[in-house]
Design a protein around this motif. Structure first.
Motif, short mmCIF file in Angstrom:
data_model
loop_
_atom_site.label_atom_id
_atom_site.label_comp_id
_atom_site.label_asym_id
_atom_site.label_seq_id
_atom_site.Cartn_x
_atom_site.Cartn_y
_atom_site.Cartn_z
N THR A 49 54.61 54.31 24.55
CA THR A 49 53.45 54.41 23.76
C THR A 49 53.65 54.92 22.31
N ALA A 50 54.32 55.92 22.24
CA ALA A 50 54.81 56.58 21.01
C ALA A 50 55.48 55.37 20.10
N VAL A 51 56.41 54.88 20.59
CA VAL A 51 57.17 53.68 19.92
C VAL A 51 56.16 52.72 19.39
N ALA A 52 55.38 52.17 20.31
CA ALA A 52 54.38 51.17 19.88
C ALA A 52 53.65 51.45 18.85
N GLN A 53 52.97 52.75 18.86
CA GLN A 53 52.29 53.21 17.91
C GLN A 53 52.98 53.29 16.38
N VAL A 54 54.22 53.91 16.49
CA VAL A 54 54.71 53.55 15.18
C VAL A 54 55.01 52.38 14.84
N LEU A 55 55.50 51.29 15.68
CA LEU A 55 55.85 50.10 15.14
C LEU A 55 54.32 49.51 14.78
N ARG A 56 53.17 49.64 15.29
CA ARG A 56 51.96 49.19 14.92
C ARG A 56 51.68 49.51 13.61
N SER A 57 51.90 50.96 13.30
CA SER A 57 51.72 51.53 11.91
C SER A 57 52.46 51.12 10.83
N LYS A 58 53.67 50.84 11.20
CA LYS A 58 54.61 50.54 10.24
C LYS A 58 54.96 48.73 9.98
N VAL A 59 54.54 48.03 10.96
CA VAL A 59 54.67 46.71 10.81
C VAL A 59 53.32 46.05 10.36
N ARG A 60 52.48 46.26 10.87
CA ARG A 60 50.96 45.90 10.59
C ARG A 60 50.94 45.37 9.47
N ARG A 61 50.78 46.31 8.28
CA ARG A 61 50.48 45.92 7.05
C ARG A 61 51.39 45.00 6.48
N PRO A 62 52.77 45.38 6.49
CA PRO A 62 53.75 44.14 6.16
C PRO A 62 53.41 42.59 6.81
N ALA A 63 53.13 42.71 8.06
CA ALA A 63 52.94 41.47 8.47
C ALA A 63 51.91 40.77 8.02
N GLN A 64 50.63 41.47 7.84
CA GLN A 64 49.47 41.04 7.00
C GLN A 64 49.84 40.42 5.58
N GLN A 65 50.61 41.29 4.85
CA GLN A 65 50.85 40.77 3.60
C GLN A 65 51.81 39.43 3.48
N VAL A 66 52.61 39.23 4.68
CA VAL A 66 53.31 38.19 4.90
C VAL A 66 52.54 36.79 5.16
N VAL A 67 51.65 37.42 6.01
CA VAL A 67 50.64 36.11 6.45
C VAL A 67 49.75 35.60 5.21
N ALA A 68 49.43 36.67 4.30
CA ALA A 68 48.41 36.42 3.36
C ALA A 68 49.24 35.76 2.15
N LEU A 69 50.42 36.15 1.66
CA LEU A 69 51.07 35.26 0.86
C LEU A 69 51.61 34.08 1.18
N SER A 70 51.87 33.80 2.57
CA SER A 70 52.16 32.42 2.95
C SER A 70 51.01 31.66 2.81
N ALA A 71 49.70 31.98 3.26
CA ALA A 71 48.63 31.22 3.15
C ALA A 71 48.30 31.10 1.58
N LEU A 72 48.61 32.07 0.61
CA LEU A 72 48.31 31.66 -0.81
C LEU A 72 49.25 30.39 -1.15
N ALA A 73 50.49 30.59 -0.88
CA ALA A 73 51.56 29.82 -1.13
C ALA A 73 51.16 28.26 -0.59
N LEU A 74 50.76 28.22 0.46
CA LEU A 74 50.26 26.92 1.06
C LEU A 74 49.07 26.36 0.24
N ILE A 75 48.01 27.12 0.24
CA ILE A 75 47.14 26.60 -0.59
C ILE A 75 47.37 26.28 -2.02
N GLY A 76 48.21 27.21 -2.68
CA GLY A 76 48.69 26.77 -3.95
C GLY A 76 49.48 25.54 -3.96
N SER A 77 50.47 25.14 -3.04
CA SER A 77 51.04 24.17 -3.00
C SER A 77 50.27 22.90 -2.74
#
Length: 139
Positions: free
Chosen positions: A94-122
């Motif tokens: 549970t402790a490891v999952a909380q760490v991963l969730r807090s450290k991975v969530r924001r970069p993953a959201q940024q990747v999804v947002a940038l990919s969507a922007l690249a798709l729309i821009g293309s």
């Protein structure tokens, strides 16, 4: 599942076998301590038998790190601390999952947002240059 099995092996080594108690008895004698005090001060890795069992359980190094770093105990479910003293707050998975969730969530959201922007821009870019491409290429 592999980490749970490794933790269970360490747990059985810690509490199920008499060598740990023998180790504590020797410690009480050599350090002039009571058994309860030795149990508080000395952990599983302080015994010589641990070093003999460690090579076949490489996951113990990671489990010890997680227990020390996140003040947790047990793996899949909350258990006793084996490598450190004090009280645990949660299971280590549970402790490891909380760490991963807090450290991975924001970069993953940024990747999804940038990919969507690249798709729309293309798509917008292709729509904008389509008339020109139609003149250049005979479709």
């Amino acid at each position: 599942r592999r980490l749970e099995n490794s933790w269970q092996a360490a747990q059985s080594l810690f509490s199920g076998l008499t060598w740990y108690m023998d180790c504590l008895q020797q410690t009480t004698t050599s350090h002039n301590l009571t058994l309860s005090r030795a149990t508080e001060l000395f952990r599983i890795q302080d015994c010589t038998e641990y070093a003999a069992a460690f090579p076949s359980h490489k996951d113990w190094q990671y489990l010890r790190f997680v227990e020390e770093e996140h003040k947790c105990a047990g793996w899949c479910s909350f258990g006793r601390k084996l490598w450190t003293d004090g009280e645990g707050t949660d299971s280590c998975s549970t402790a490891v999952a909380q760490v991963l969730r807090s450290k991975v969530r924001r970069p993953a959201q940024q990747v999804v947002a940038l990919s969507a922007l690249a798709l729309i821009g293309s798509a917008v870019g292709l729509v904008a240059v389509a008339p020109t491409l139609h003149l250049v290429f005979d479709w």
